[in-house]
Motif scaffolding. Structure first.
Motif, mmCIF file in Angstrom:
data_model
loop_
_atom_site.group_PDB
_atom_site.id
_atom_site.type_symbol
_atom_site.label_atom_id
_atom_site.label_comp_id
_atom_site.label_asym_id
_atom_site.label_seq_id
_atom_site.Cartn_x
_atom_site.Cartn_y
_atom_site.Cartn_z
ATOM 1 N N GLU A 63 0.788 -1.258 -0.049
ATOM 2 C CA GLU A 63 -0.117 0.042 0.069
ATOM 3 C C GLU A 63 0.932 1.211 -0.036
ATOM 4 O O GLU A 63 1.816 1.308 0.501
ATOM 5 C CB GLU A 63 -0.734 -0.197 1.111
ATOM 6 N N ALA A 64 0.397 2.117 -0.821
ATOM 7 C CA ALA A 64 1.247 3.490 -0.885
ATOM 8 C C ALA A 64 0.399 4.473 0.094
ATOM 9 O O ALA A 64 -0.850 4.440 -0.183
ATOM 10 C CB ALA A 64 1.434 3.958 -2.235
ATOM 11 N N TYR A 65 0.873 5.313 0.966
ATOM 12 C CA TYR A 65 0.022 6.170 1.746
ATOM 13 C C TYR A 65 0.158 7.524 1.807
ATOM 14 O O TYR A 65 -0.195 8.396 2.219
ATOM 15 C CB TYR A 65 0.411 5.864 3.453
ATOM 16 N N GLY A 66 1.155 7.765 0.318
ATOM 17 C CA GLY A 66 1.267 9.129 0.055
ATOM 18 C C GLY A 66 2.466 9.965 0.792
ATOM 19 O O GLY A 66 2.211 11.149 0.792
ATOM 20 N N TYR A 67 3.070 9.139 1.768
ATOM 21 C CA TYR A 67 4.164 10.041 2.218
ATOM 22 C C TYR A 67 5.307 9.251 2.150
ATOM 23 O O TYR A 67 5.461 7.864 1.997
ATOM 24 C CB TYR A 67 3.919 9.967 3.928
#
Length: 131
Positions: A63-67
Motif C-alpha cells: 500500500e502507498a500512503y502518500g508519504y
C-alpha cells in the motif's frame, strides 16, 4: 544501463512498465547467481519492491500512503541483509522488509497526534516481532 531515470519514471503508467524494468535489470545482471533489488517503484497508487534475477522477476506490492519517510531505505536494506545472513531467500527477505515497513508507516500515520514530520522517520518498534 544507459537509461535516464526521469524518462523511465514518467512511463510508470505504461502497461508494460514492469517489463521495461525487467529488461533494464537483465542488461545489468552480470552472472547467474546475481540478484538486483529495486525499492520504491510507484505505480497505480501502490509501492512495489522488486527482485530481479537472470531467470525470474518478482514484484512485491504494498500500500502507498502518500508519504515518504526518512530512514525507510536504511531499514529495508538492514532487514534484507539480516534475513539473507540468516539463510532466508531474497524474495522472502524482500517480502518481510516490505511488510515491516508498510505496517510501520501505516501505524505512524494513524497514530500521529500532530502534523507528521517525515524527517523523524517511522515508529517501527511495535512491529519488531515480524523480524
Amino acid at each position: 544501463a544507459g537509461v535516464d531515470y526521469n524518462e523511465l519514471t514518467q512511463k510508470s503508467d505504461d502497461c508494460n512498465y514492469f517489463e521495461m524494468l525487467s529488461e533494464i535489470a537483465k542488461k545489468v545482471i552480470a552472472h547467474q547467481e546475481q540478484n538486483i533489488v529495486v525499492t520504491g517503484i510507484l505505480k497505480d497508487n501502490y509501492i512495489y519492491n522488486a527482485v530481479f534475477s537472470k531467470d525470474n522477476n518478482t514484484f512485491v506490492k504494498s500500500e502507498a500512503y502518500g508519504y515518504s519517510f526518512s530512514g525507510t531505505g536504511d531499514l529495508f536494506a538492514s532487514i534484507l541483509c539480516g534475513c539473507m545472513l540468516n539463510g532466508i531467500d531474497i524474495i522472502s527477505a524482500v517480502n518481510k522488509a516490505s511488510e515491516f515497513i508498510t505496517k510501520s508507516i501505516k501505524y505512524t500515520i494513524e497514530n500521529s497526534c500532530e502534523q507528521i514530520d517525515r524527517n523523524y522517520g517511522i515508529d517501527f518498534e511495535k512491529y519488531l516481532y515480524i523480524l
